[in-house]
Design an enzyme around this catalytic site. Structure first.
Site, PDB file in Angstrom:
ATOM      1  N   HIS A 154      -9.869  -5.375  -3.501  1.00  0.00           N
ATOM      2  CA  HIS A 154      -8.747  -5.430  -2.767  1.00  0.00           C
ATOM      3  C   HIS A 154      -8.853  -5.831  -1.614  1.00  0.00           C
ATOM      4  O   HIS A 154      -9.849  -5.635  -0.972  1.00  0.00           O
ATOM      5  CB  HIS A 154      -7.778  -4.493  -3.042  1.00  0.00           C
ATOM      6  CG  HIS A 154      -8.587  -2.884  -2.542  1.00  0.00           C
ATOM      7  ND1 HIS A 154      -9.610  -2.357  -3.260  1.00  0.00           N
ATOM      8  CD2 HIS A 154      -8.324  -2.543  -1.304  1.00  0.00           C
ATOM      9  CE1 HIS A 154      -9.902  -1.143  -2.506  1.00  0.00           C
ATOM     10  NE2 HIS A 154      -9.134  -1.301  -1.448  1.00  0.00           N
ATOM     11  N   ASP A 193       1.166  -1.339   0.020  1.00  0.00           N
ATOM     12  CA  ASP A 193      -0.110  -0.093   0.019  1.00  0.00           C
ATOM     13  C   ASP A 193       0.927   1.322   0.035  1.00  0.00           C
ATOM     14  O   ASP A 193       1.824   1.149   0.618  1.00  0.00           O
ATOM     15  CB  ASP A 193      -0.831   0.023   1.174  1.00  0.00           C
ATOM     16  CG  ASP A 193      -2.164   0.956   1.215  1.00  0.00           C
ATOM     17  OD1 ASP A 193      -3.273   0.739   1.171  1.00  0.00           O
ATOM     18  OD2 ASP A 193      -1.657   2.118   1.050  1.00  0.00           O
TER      19      ASP A 193
HETATM   20  P1  5GP Z   1      -9.645   1.294   0.259  1.00  0.00           P
HETATM   21  O1  5GP Z   1     -10.239   2.476   1.078  1.00  0.00           O
HETATM   22  O2  5GP Z   1     -10.353   1.443  -1.440  1.00  0.00           O
HETATM   23  O3  5GP Z   1     -10.170   0.137   1.140  1.00  0.00           O
HETATM   24  O4  5GP Z   1      -8.297   1.297   0.197  1.00  0.00           O
HETATM   25  C1  5GP Z   1      -7.492   1.801  -1.040  1.00  0.00           C
HETATM   26  C2  5GP Z   1      -5.865   1.700  -0.539  1.00  0.00           C
HETATM   27  O5  5GP Z   1      -5.406   1.847  -1.780  1.00  0.00           O
HETATM   28  C3  5GP Z   1      -5.556   2.725   0.161  1.00  0.00           C
HETATM   29  O6  5GP Z   1      -4.998   2.064   1.450  1.00  0.00           O
HETATM   30  C4  5GP Z   1      -4.543   3.556  -0.104  1.00  0.00           C
HETATM   31  O7  5GP Z   1      -3.396   3.878   0.553  1.00  0.00           O
HETATM   32  C5  5GP Z   1      -4.067   2.741  -1.430  1.00  0.00           C
HETATM   33  N1  5GP Z   1      -3.681   3.328  -2.577  1.00  0.00           N
HETATM   34  C6  5GP Z   1      -4.266   4.357  -3.290  1.00  0.00           C
HETATM   35  N2  5GP Z   1      -3.472   4.799  -4.508  1.00  0.00           N
HETATM   36  C7  5GP Z   1      -2.540   3.916  -4.470  1.00  0.00           C
HETATM   37  C8  5GP Z   1      -1.492   3.811  -5.344  1.00  0.00           C
HETATM   38  O8  5GP Z   1      -1.399   4.347  -6.400  1.00  0.00           O
HETATM   39  N3  5GP Z   1      -0.636   2.841  -5.176  1.00  0.00           N
HETATM   40  C9  5GP Z   1      -0.691   2.089  -3.926  1.00  0.00           C
HETATM   41  N4  5GP Z   1       0.225   1.102  -4.087  1.00  0.00           N
HETATM   42  N5  5GP Z   1      -1.663   2.111  -3.176  1.00  0.00           N
HETATM   43  C10 5GP Z   1      -2.624   3.116  -3.543  1.00  0.00           C
END
Ligand code: 5GP
Length: 127
Positions: free
Chosen positions: A110, A35
């Site tokens: 994810h 992440d």
């Molecule tokens: P959600 O809130 O959708 O469950 O989590 C999305 C996750 O994706 C977040 O923890 C955020 O830090 C991560 N994330 C967002 N953009 C990117 C990116 O460009 N690369 C990576 N490796 N992680 C990302």
């Protein structure tokens, strides 16, 4: 139930190689990477390569092969990180946020693997 997959989401771009990621594991149907804003010392995201919005979408439309691959990829990452309690690791938490109330930021399925410290209570109680 119909699901609309947005091909412009950031994880779709990672899968197409348009933006980089810190790859942890790649299998035929799944990809795991760190992440970008880790919440715990280990914070790995595991995604299927197919265009699935969220877990229930995946459960409904993915093939058995994709589901098995994804499930095993999650286990393999836990083993790689050394956090599996079965291997004397200290444990981990899996989270998969979905939709508005789940506060899902990226609309590609994810699973977060969080580990490396005590993560505390599962969810905060309402105020
Ligand atoms: P959600 O809130 O959708 O469950 O989590 C999305 C996750 O994706 C977040 O923890 C955020 O830090 C991560 N994330 C967002 N953009 C990117 C990116 O460009 N690369 C990576 N490796 N992680 C990302």
């Amino acid at each position: 139930m119909p699901y609309t997959y947005d091909t412009s989401n950031i994880f779709a771009k990672i899968l197409r190689g348009e933006i980089p990621c810190d790859k942890v594991l790649e299998t035929e149907h799944s990809l795991a990477f760190s992440d970008i804003a880790p919440k715990t010392p280990h914070h790995v995201l595991v995604i299927p390569k197919g265009p699935y919005v969220c877990y229930d979408h995946f459960a409904q439309d993915a093939s058995d092969l994709e589901i098995a691959d994804f499930t095993r990829a999650i286990g393999q990452v836990c083993a790689q990180l050394g956090v599996s309690p079965g291997a004397d690791g200290a444990g981990y938490r899996l989270i998969s946020n979905a939709g508005r109330d789940g506060v899902q930021e990226v609309p590609h399925l994810h699973v977060h693997i969080l580990a490396g410290r005590n993560i505390g209570p599962m969810v905060m109680a309402p105020p």
